[in-house]
Design a protein around this motif. Structure first.
Motif, PDB file in Angstrom:
ATOM      1  N   SER A 157       3.780  12.325  -9.559  1.00  0.00           N
ATOM      2  CA  SER A 157       2.108  11.882  -9.493  1.00  0.00           C
ATOM      3  C   SER A 157       1.914  11.145 -10.672  1.00  0.00           C
ATOM      4  O   SER A 157       0.954  11.408 -11.446  1.00  0.00           O
ATOM      5  N   VAL A 158       2.460   9.936 -10.639  1.00  0.00           N
ATOM      6  CA  VAL A 158       1.891   8.713 -11.514  1.00  0.00           C
ATOM      7  C   VAL A 158       0.571   8.657 -11.440  1.00  0.00           C
ATOM      8  O   VAL A 158      -0.202   8.328 -12.679  1.00  0.00           O
ATOM      9  N   LEU A 159       0.035   9.097 -10.205  1.00  0.00           N
ATOM     10  CA  LEU A 159      -1.461   8.463 -10.163  1.00  0.00           C
ATOM     11  C   LEU A 159      -2.158   9.760  -9.597  1.00  0.00           C
ATOM     12  O   LEU A 159      -1.623  10.389  -8.909  1.00  0.00           O
ATOM     13  N   PRO A 186       0.791  -1.176  -0.038  1.00  0.00           N
ATOM     14  CA  PRO A 186       0.048  -0.038  -0.123  1.00  0.00           C
ATOM     15  C   PRO A 186       0.801   1.417  -0.070  1.00  0.00           C
ATOM     16  O   PRO A 186       0.344   2.607  -0.538  1.00  0.00           O
ATOM     17  N   LYS A 187       2.012   1.187   0.505  1.00  0.00           N
ATOM     18  CA  LYS A 187       2.937   2.248   0.521  1.00  0.00           C
ATOM     19  C   LYS A 187       3.225   2.939  -0.936  1.00  0.00           C
ATOM     20  O   LYS A 187       3.505   4.077  -1.123  1.00  0.00           O
ATOM     21  N   GLN A 188       3.311   1.897  -1.809  1.00  0.00           N
ATOM     22  CA  GLN A 188       3.450   2.098  -3.122  1.00  0.00           C
ATOM     23  C   GLN A 188       2.524   2.999  -3.615  1.00  0.00           C
ATOM     24  O   GLN A 188       2.748   3.742  -4.739  1.00  0.00           O
ATOM     25  N   VAL A 189       1.202   2.783  -3.496  1.00  0.00           N
ATOM     26  CA  VAL A 189       0.037   3.669  -3.945  1.00  0.00           C
ATOM     27  C   VAL A 189       0.611   5.261  -3.518  1.00  0.00           C
ATOM     28  O   VAL A 189       0.388   6.060  -4.295  1.00  0.00           O
ATOM     29  N   ALA A 190       1.021   5.500  -2.457  1.00  0.00           N
ATOM     30  CA  ALA A 190       1.333   6.521  -1.771  1.00  0.00           C
ATOM     31  C   ALA A 190       2.283   7.365  -2.428  1.00  0.00           C
ATOM     32  O   ALA A 190       2.572   8.606  -3.119  1.00  0.00           O
ATOM     33  N   GLN A 191       3.429   6.375  -2.995  1.00  0.00           N
ATOM     34  CA  GLN A 191       4.428   6.806  -3.690  1.00  0.00           C
ATOM     35  C   GLN A 191       4.021   7.136  -5.160  1.00  0.00           C
ATOM     36  O   GLN A 191       4.299   8.142  -5.816  1.00  0.00           O
ATOM     37  N   TRP A 192       3.157   6.471  -5.552  1.00  0.00           N
ATOM     38  CA  TRP A 192       2.562   6.942  -6.946  1.00  0.00           C
ATOM     39  C   TRP A 192       2.050   8.359  -6.876  1.00  0.00           C
ATOM     40  O   TRP A 192       1.781   8.861  -8.069  1.00  0.00           O
ATOM     41  N   LEU A 193       1.313   8.680  -5.778  1.00  0.00           N
ATOM     42  CA  LEU A 193       0.757  10.025  -5.768  1.00  0.00           C
ATOM     43  C   LEU A 193       1.532  11.003  -5.442  1.00  0.00           C
ATOM     44  O   LEU A 193       1.443  12.307  -5.446  1.00  0.00           O
ATOM     45  N   SER A 194       2.796  10.660  -5.233  1.00  0.00           N
ATOM     46  CA  SER A 194       4.086  11.838  -4.580  1.00  0.00           C
ATOM     47  C   SER A 194       4.311  12.741  -5.561  1.00  0.00           C
ATOM     48  O   SER A 194       4.591  12.323  -6.941  1.00  0.00           O
ATOM     49  N   PRO A 195       4.121  13.902  -5.259  1.00  0.00           N
ATOM     50  CA  PRO A 195       4.616  14.999  -6.222  1.00  0.00           C
ATOM     51  C   PRO A 195       6.302  14.823  -6.727  1.00  0.00           C
ATOM     52  O   PRO A 195       6.403  15.211  -7.854  1.00  0.00           O
TER      53      PRO A 195
END
Length: 191
Positions: free
Chosen positions: A35-37, A22-31
């Motif tokens: 922000s891949v996501l 789940p930490k990967q999802v936060a990384q995908w959101l990371s500026p």
């Protein structure tokens, strides 16, 4: 209550779809990672992002680095949420969804403990979703229970704040729970 609810995912369910932590999802959101996501693809409920399942399941095929969705995980997520739902692809397709922060505002409750006690005693309607450890309800599920809550209350009036409800229906609610509380190094940088 007979309503067809949309299938949703939180961080944990999004991670299950792609077999990542789940930490990967936060990384995908990371500026800092570009922000891949895109955060705007989610709705924010009680300070946490949730995505329509249709979007989340298709997201991996839209990224520059293709990610294969786990179709078994998707089937399991649908089964956990009940087989009578539907698969939205856009956050704008979702009905108003509330968590405990918003419910406190709807009923003008004095504390979160008041709501938590009501839920624990079984006096509150059953949640529509349990995602990433959080209970969520459709706004209409909560409003349908208002009369019962008033009739069974000892001291609290359980009056509905119509201005809050209208803002939630219009998508203009900006009270507690409407923004993600940024943590970690991005909180210090003002993201």
């Amino acid at each position: 209550m007979g309503r067809r609810k949309p299938y949703l995912v939180g961080h944990q369910e999004f991670a299950r779809l792609y077999r990542v932590d789940p930490k990967q999802v936060a990384q995908w959101l990371s500026p800092s990672r570009g922000s891949v996501l895109d955060p705007s693809t989610a709705v924010v409920v009680s300070g946490v992002r949730y995505w329509p399942l249709g979007f989340a399941a298709e997201w991996g095929a839209t990224t520059t680095r293709f990610r294969q969705v786990d179709h078994d995980a998707k089937k399991q997520i649908i089964a956990e949420q009940g087989g009578e739902g539907w698969e939205p692809r856009l956050a704008a397709e979702l009905p108003p969804i509330v968590g405990q922060h918003e419910i406190i505002q709807i009923f003008r409750l004095p504390t979160q403990g008041t709501l938590a006690t009501t839920i624990a005693r079984g006096r509150f309607p059953e949640h529509d979703w349990l995602l990433s450890g959080s209970m969520l309800w459709m706004l209409d599920t909560v409003l349908d229970a208002a009369e019962m809550l008033r009739e069974t209350a000892r001291t609290l009036p359980w009056g509905v704040d119509e201005a809050v409800v209208t803002a939630m229906r219009d998508g203009t609610y900006d009270g507690p729970g409407s923004r993600v509380l940024t943590r970690g190094r991005h909180a210090r940088k003002g993201y």
